[in-house]
Design a protein around this motif. Structure first.
Motif, PDB file in Angstrom:
ATOM      1  N   ASN A 193       0.843  -1.197   0.000  1.00 13.56           N
ATOM      2  CA  ASN A 193       0.000   0.000   0.000  1.00 13.56           C
ATOM      3  C   ASN A 193       0.882   1.253   0.000  1.00 13.56           C
ATOM      4  OD1 ASN A 193       0.984   0.163   2.615  1.00 13.56           O
ATOM      5  ND2 ASN A 193      -0.872  -0.675   3.537  1.00 13.56           N
ATOM      6  N   ASP A 194       0.265   2.409   0.108  1.00 14.91           N
ATOM      7  CA  ASP A 194       1.041   3.658   0.031  1.00 14.91           C
ATOM      8  C   ASP A 194       2.071   3.758   1.159  1.00 14.91           C
ATOM      9  OD1 ASP A 194      -0.230   4.474  -2.253  1.00 14.91           O
ATOM     10  OD2 ASP A 194      -1.394   6.087  -1.326  1.00 14.91           O
ATOM     11  N   ARG A 195       1.683   3.340   2.363  1.00 12.95           N
ATOM     12  CA  ARG A 195       2.630   3.439   3.484  1.00 12.95           C
ATOM     13  C   ARG A 195       3.816   2.507   3.291  1.00 12.95           C
ATOM     14  NH1 ARG A 195      -1.042   4.175   8.935  1.00 12.95           N
ATOM     15  NH2 ARG A 195      -3.008   4.320   7.854  1.00 12.95           N
ATOM     16  N   GLY A 196       3.553   1.349   2.674  1.00 10.12           N
ATOM     17  CA  GLY A 196       4.604   0.365   2.444  1.00 10.12           C
ATOM     18  C   GLY A 196       5.737   0.911   1.573  1.00 10.12           C
ATOM     19  N   GLN A 197       5.402   1.865   0.711  1.00  6.63           N
ATOM     20  CA  GLN A 197       6.430   2.439  -0.164  1.00  6.63           C
ATOM     21  C   GLN A 197       7.333   3.385   0.634  1.00  6.63           C
ATOM     22  OE1 GLN A 197       5.972   0.654  -2.806  1.00  6.63           O
ATOM     23  NE2 GLN A 197       3.920   0.156  -2.036  1.00  6.63           N
ATOM     24  N   VAL A 198       6.730   4.088   1.584  1.00  2.24           N
ATOM     25  CA  VAL A 198       7.530   4.983   2.434  1.00  2.24           C
ATOM     26  C   VAL A 198       8.429   4.146   3.343  1.00  2.24           C
ATOM     27  CG1 VAL A 198       7.402   6.747   4.246  1.00  2.24           C
ATOM     28  CG2 VAL A 198       5.827   6.842   2.308  1.00  2.24           C
ATOM     29  N   GLN A 199       7.893   3.024   3.799  1.00  3.93           N
ATOM     30  CA  GLN A 199       8.713   2.089   4.573  1.00  3.93           C
ATOM     31  C   GLN A 199       9.916   1.630   3.736  1.00  3.93           C
ATOM     32  OE1 GLN A 199       6.860  -1.734   5.318  1.00  3.93           O
ATOM     33  NE2 GLN A 199       8.239  -2.203   7.032  1.00  3.93           N
ATOM     34  N   ALA A 200       9.662   1.373   2.440  1.00  2.00           N
ATOM     35  CA  ALA A 200      10.737   0.917   1.552  1.00  2.00           C
ATOM     36  C   ALA A 200      11.795   2.007   1.351  1.00  2.00           C
ATOM     37  CB  ALA A 200      10.153   0.483   0.208  1.00  2.00           C
ATOM     38  N   LEU A 205      15.367   0.857  -0.003  1.00  5.87           N
ATOM     39  CA  LEU A 205      15.087   0.048  -1.185  1.00  5.87           C
ATOM     40  C   LEU A 205      14.803   0.933  -2.395  1.00  5.87           C
ATOM     41  CD1 LEU A 205      12.719  -2.657   0.403  1.00  5.87           C
ATOM     42  CD2 LEU A 205      15.097  -2.957  -0.317  1.00  5.87           C
ATOM     43  N   CYS A 206      14.359   2.169  -2.118  1.00  6.10           N
ATOM     44  CA  CYS A 206      14.095   3.111  -3.211  1.00  6.10           C
ATOM     45  C   CYS A 206      14.230   4.539  -2.667  1.00  6.10           C
ATOM     46  CB  CYS A 206      12.703   2.881  -3.815  1.00  6.10           C
ATOM     47  SG  CYS A 206      11.458   2.345  -2.633  1.00  6.10           S
TER      48      CYS A 206
END
Ligand code: FE
Length: 332
Positions: A193-200, A205-206
């Motif tokens: 989800n959107d939060r998972g990308q900020v975690q990444a 990771l990015c």
């Protein structure tokens, strides 16, 4: 015999009184967001609000129930879900000057079948380690970001609406080229989800990701997630041209609403100033009503300009957006 008739009459009149004092809501929005508002509405009007919460299947349910549906008011997140209800003939028009005047034209239907209650920006989050960046959605296809972008599925309604806005701005051919470039820049397959990308981003990771504005606030207020949010800046894209892409949470009246007057009263209440302040604050969104201030917390993220294209125009390109996402093999 006489007693029996009196009893029956009393029953009928009580039922009529109750029917007048109710309004039934089907909601994709969560209880913690809307219940405080409904309580306030009931306190002010005496009208009881009954809510059915769901995550999906609203259109199917309304179709199944047909004319006998108890639903009066439909609350959704995302423009695509409202347009889905409208396209299937499940909404009725609501003519209300109060509503029409309270809300910018781009955030309401031309035919008065739906209108927005709150807005949210599709932001680009960037790693703090990059420093301040000036970024447009178009830049997501720039080879300088190769292997550095994370996103959830392209087919999630939030991303479909963004792609549709790109088609509205640039046409299909250029949007496809953009999607292909964006896809080449992904650090990993679209997921989470959107939060998972900020975690990444926090996990290195990015470097950049797409995400809705309110998640920034939600992560900052979450013990486990505040370190994720602490690793990023929230950027409002396209500030030097058309403005940031904005989506909405919104509302419509069910086609066969049995309590239409109460439904209209609830809708008008939800665009009133106090309700708008409360609603936007609880989910850290932007109030849709002109002149209502954002919460102090959200204001800290800075002012921004929004794309002024009507959401109804953007929504016309939803299907084309899905076709292009397939062509670009975005999620594969
Ligand atoms: Fe969301």
């Amino acid at each position: 015999m006489y007693k029996k008739i009196v009893g029956a009459l009393i029953f009928v009149s009580c039922f009529a009184a109750n029917a007048k004092q109710e309004v039934n809501v089907y909601s994709y929005r969560q209880a913690f967001l809307v219940e405080p508002l409904f309580e306030k509405f009931t306190n002010e009007t005496g009208v009881k609000v009954n809510v059915v919460f769901a995550k999906k299947g609203m259109a199917e349910r309304l179709k199944r129930e047909g004319k006998h549906s108890p639903a009066d008011v439909l609350l959704t997140t995302d423009i695509s879900r409202l347009i889905e209800l409208k396209d299937q003939g499940l909404l009725q028009t609501v003519d209300s000057e109060r509503i029409e005047q309270a809300i910018p034209a781009q955030y309401q239907a031309d035919d008065n079948t739906w209108f927005a209650l709150t807005t949210r920006v599709r932001n680009i989050y960037s790693a703090k380690r990059l420093g301040e960046i000036d970024v447009n959605y178009e830049d997501l296809a720039d080879p300088k970001w190769k292997g550095k972008i994370c996103t959830r599925s392209g087919k999630h309604p939030y991303n479909v609406a963004l792609v549709a806005s790109m088609i509205a701005e640039h046409g299909e051919a250029k949007t496809l080229t953009w999607l292909e470039g964006f896809k080449r820049n992904l650090a990993r397959k679209p997921q989470g989800n959107d939060r998972g990308q900020v975690q990444a981003i926090h996990q290195q990771l990015c470097d950049i990701s797409l995400g809705n504005s309110y998640y920034f606030g939600k992560m900052l207020q979450n013990e486990k997630q505040k370190m994720w949010a602490g690793a990023v800046n929230i950027n409002f894209p396209n500030q030097k041209n058309r403005g940031a892409h904005v989506n909405i949470s919104g509302i419509g009246m069910a086609k066969f609403a049995p309590n239409a007057n109460n439904a209209k009263a609830l809708m008008e209440f939800l665009v009133s100033e106090p309700a708008q302040e409360m609603y936007a604050e609880t989910n850290m969104e932007y109030p849709v009503r002109k002149g209502v201030k954002v919460s102090k917390f959200v204001a800290e993220w800075g002012a921004f300009s929004a794309d002024s294209l009507p959401l109804e125009t953007i929504a016309k390109y939803r299907k084309a957006a899905l076709v292009l996402l397939d062509k670009a093999k975005f999620d594969l």
